[in-house]
Design an enzyme around this catalytic site. Structure first.
Site, PDB file in Angstrom:
ATOM      1  N   GLY A 114       0.819  -1.211   0.000  1.00  0.00           N
ATOM      2  CA  GLY A 114       0.000   0.000   0.000  1.00  0.00           C
ATOM      3  C   GLY A 114       0.852   1.259   0.000  1.00  0.00           C
ATOM      4  O   GLY A 114       0.450   2.281   0.556  1.00  0.00           O
ATOM      5  N   SER A 143     -10.034   2.306  13.947  1.00  0.00           N
ATOM      6  CA  SER A 143     -10.813   2.432  15.190  1.00  0.00           C
ATOM      7  C   SER A 143     -12.265   2.000  14.998  1.00  0.00           C
ATOM      8  O   SER A 143     -12.985   1.823  15.980  1.00  0.00           O
ATOM      9  CB  SER A 143     -10.756   3.871  15.706  1.00  0.00           C
ATOM     10  OG  SER A 143     -11.256   4.751  14.728  1.00  0.00           O
ATOM     11  N   CYS A 144     -12.703   1.811  13.747  1.00  0.00           N
ATOM     12  CA  CYS A 144     -14.098   1.394  13.552  1.00  0.00           C
ATOM     13  C   CYS A 144     -14.315  -0.086  13.874  1.00  0.00           C
ATOM     14  O   CYS A 144     -15.441  -0.568  13.807  1.00  0.00           O
ATOM     15  CB  CYS A 144     -14.583   1.721  12.149  1.00  0.00           C
ATOM     16  SG  CYS A 144     -13.856   0.696  10.891  1.00  0.00           S
TER      17      CYS A 144
HETATM   18  O1  GFB Z   1     -14.493  10.917   8.298  1.00  0.00           O
HETATM   19  P1  GFB Z   1     -15.798  10.249   8.133  1.00  0.00           P
HETATM   20  O2  GFB Z   1     -16.269  10.045   6.736  1.00  0.00           O
HETATM   21  O3  GFB Z   1     -15.761   8.852   8.849  1.00  0.00           O
HETATM   22  O4  GFB Z   1     -16.941  11.132   8.870  1.00  0.00           O
HETATM   23  P2  GFB Z   1     -16.197   8.116  10.205  1.00  0.00           P
HETATM   24  C1  GFB Z   1     -16.785  11.604  10.171  1.00  0.00           C
HETATM   25  C2  GFB Z   1     -17.986  12.473  10.549  1.00  0.00           C
HETATM   26  O5  GFB Z   1     -17.931  13.697   9.797  1.00  0.00           O
HETATM   27  C3  GFB Z   1     -19.367  11.865  10.264  1.00  0.00           C
HETATM   28  C4  GFB Z   1     -19.206  13.985   9.240  1.00  0.00           C
HETATM   29  O6  GFB Z   1     -20.236  12.197  11.325  1.00  0.00           O
HETATM   30  C5  GFB Z   1     -19.787  12.590   8.991  1.00  0.00           C
HETATM   31  O7  GFB Z   1     -21.199  12.662   8.811  1.00  0.00           O
HETATM   32  N1  GFB Z   1     -19.060  14.830   8.050  1.00  0.00           N
HETATM   33  C6  GFB Z   1     -19.504  16.103   7.941  1.00  0.00           C
HETATM   34  C7  GFB Z   1     -18.496  14.486   6.872  1.00  0.00           C
HETATM   35  N2  GFB Z   1     -19.270  16.592   6.715  1.00  0.00           N
HETATM   36  C8  GFB Z   1     -18.634  15.605   6.024  1.00  0.00           C
HETATM   37  C9  GFB Z   1     -18.124  15.517   4.693  1.00  0.00           C
HETATM   38  O8  GFB Z   1     -18.219  16.434   3.888  1.00  0.00           O
HETATM   39  N3  GFB Z   1     -17.503  14.334   4.351  1.00  0.00           N
HETATM   40  C10 GFB Z   1     -17.384  13.287   5.224  1.00  0.00           C
HETATM   41  N4  GFB Z   1     -16.760  12.173   4.817  1.00  0.00           N
HETATM   42  N5  GFB Z   1     -17.887  13.348   6.486  1.00  0.00           N
HETATM   43  C11 GFB Z   1     -15.086   6.232   8.851  1.00  0.00           C
HETATM   44  C12 GFB Z   1     -15.450   4.812   8.539  1.00  0.00           C
HETATM   45  O9  GFB Z   1     -16.060   6.645   9.737  1.00  0.00           O
HETATM   46  O10 GFB Z   1     -13.854   6.389   9.519  1.00  0.00           O
HETATM   47  C13 GFB Z   1     -14.298   4.038   8.031  1.00  0.00           C
HETATM   48  O11 GFB Z   1     -16.568   4.799   7.675  1.00  0.00           O
HETATM   49  C14 GFB Z   1     -13.026   4.254   8.836  1.00  0.00           C
HETATM   50  O12 GFB Z   1     -14.632   2.681   8.032  1.00  0.00           O
HETATM   51  C15 GFB Z   1     -12.755   5.729   9.026  1.00  0.00           C
HETATM   52  O13 GFB Z   1     -13.102   3.614  10.085  1.00  0.00           O
HETATM   53  C16 GFB Z   1     -11.557   5.998   9.912  1.00  0.00           C
HETATM   54  O14 GFB Z   1     -15.258   8.439  11.316  1.00  0.00           O
HETATM   55  O15 GFB Z   1     -17.627   8.324  10.545  1.00  0.00           O
END
Ligand code: GFB
Length: 317
Positions: free
Chosen positions: A17, A114-115
């Site tokens: 990777g 961490s998920c």
């Molecule tokens: O970073 P993120 O996509 O991942 O989203 P997770 C974190 C939070 O930010 C969520 C909010 O509550 C989203 O709804 N958010 C707000 C946004 N605006 C945005 C935006 O424009 N884009 C995105 N992407 N989020 C992931 C997992 O979870 O974290 C993976 O799905 C992995 O499997 C990764 O573990 C580290 O922290 O929610």
């Protein structure tokens, strides 16, 4: 400082990777070690092909492996491509771990996330929370694959005495991140939204969800440093959390990025998008007790990321 259990000097170290955000950070970090870094591009080696991975390991004989290859993405990508996240990650980790065992790899560090922890895990989340409750539905596919990776390392350690370990980083960001708004994680998404709104003079940016979820962020360069540290100093059955220890709400993160960018528009919410886990702060006491700590604070990391994003935009124009 913990006793060194593995010496990198003179070793052939495969970074699976190496084009990804964490893999490329590991390659940069290994430049400071007296070892030979092995890499293979996707066209040279398809990591989902068992035969190709076996043949590559037999031909290249790595001594040590960083397993940082994975299908990754933000909350929406996880939620909309469950088959890809489960299948590709299972194949990549099963193929590499089995090939590492068959070809006498001395040390392997598997990279999780961490998920893997339950949606409502006790906070801060200690390693012992694994499999104590139901997963967050938006990313359970990715989580199940990563839990399988931890279990593979433990199984090869138990059955074959292999020195395979697992590290679980918190939410990462950094150089070479994905800025595609549909598939990215929140931090690069907000950097892009804020910078584009500033350039266009737009009155507001929109956050997904409620803005209230709490997340912990770590720069990929700190993560790479922790992974090299663990390869050298840790040998054990249990996985190890890799976090910064600091958490922030998504709304406060957006405000911090807006301030750093010089954008003073409004912050709006799109409640039709998922929040995911309400809080995800890891307990990294085990790693701290071994003698490692992060060096890039969130404000400094955001400053670096904004500068890198501006450079990318300038190149694209
Ligand atoms: O970073 P993120 O996509 O991942 O989203 P997770 C974190 C939070 O930010 C969520 C909010 O509550 C989203 O709804 N958010 C707000 C946004 N605006 C945005 C935006 O424009 N884009 C995105 N992407 N989020 C992931 C997992 O979870 O974290 C993976 O799905 C992995 O499997 C990764 O573990 C580290 O922290 O929610």
């Amino acid at each position: 400082m913990a006793d060194a259990t593995y010496r990198l000097a003179g070793k052939r170290v495969y970074v699976a990777g190496h084009r990804g955000m964490v893999g490329s950070a590991i390659v940069r970090r290994l430049e400071r070690e007296d070892c030979t870094v092995l890499q293979a591009t996707r066209s040279e080696l398809d990591l989902t092909s068992q035969a190709a991975v076996q043949a590559w390991f037999a031909a290249n004989r790595p001594d040590a492996v960083f397993l940082a290859a994975a299908k990754v993405g933000g909350i929406l990508a996880n939620d909309t491509m469950p088959a890809d996240f489960l299948y590709e990650n299972l194949m990549i980790e099963a193929n590499i771990i089995e090939a590492a065992h068959r070809n006498g790899v001395e040390k392997l560090v598997f990279l999780g996330s961490s998920c893997i922890y339950p949606k409502f895990a006790r906070q801060p989340i200690a390693e012992s929370e694994l499999l104590e409750g139901a997963l967050e539905p938006t990313n359970e596919w990715y989580a199940i694959a990563k839990i399988a990776g931890i279990k593979l390392c433990q199984a090869y350690r138990k059955q074959h005495g292999a020195d395979f370990i697992s590290a679980m980083p918190t939410n990462l960001y950094g150089t070479g991140d994905n800025y595609d708004l549909k598939t990215s994680h929140v931090l690069p998404a907000l950097v892009r939204k804020v910078e584009e709104a500033r350039a266009a003079g737009a009155p507001s940016i929109t956050l997904w969800g409620s803005g209230t979820p709490l997340r912990e962020f770590l720069h990929a360069d700190d993560c790479a440093d922790a992974l090299v540290f663990l390869m050298r100093h840790y040998s054990g059955h249990e996985h190890v959390n890799v976090g910064s220890g600091a958490e922030i709400s998504i709304r406060d993160l957006a405000q911090m990025i807006a301030r750093a960018s010089g954008y003073d528009g409004a912050i709006e919410l799109d409640p039709s998008k998922p929040d995911g886990t309400p809080r995800k702060l890891m307990d990294s006491a085990k790693l701290r007790a071994m003698g490692w700590q992060p060096s890039i604070g969130l404000e400094a990391g955001i400053g670096r990321t904004l500068a890198e994003f501006r450079e990318l935009q300038a190149k694209a124009e």
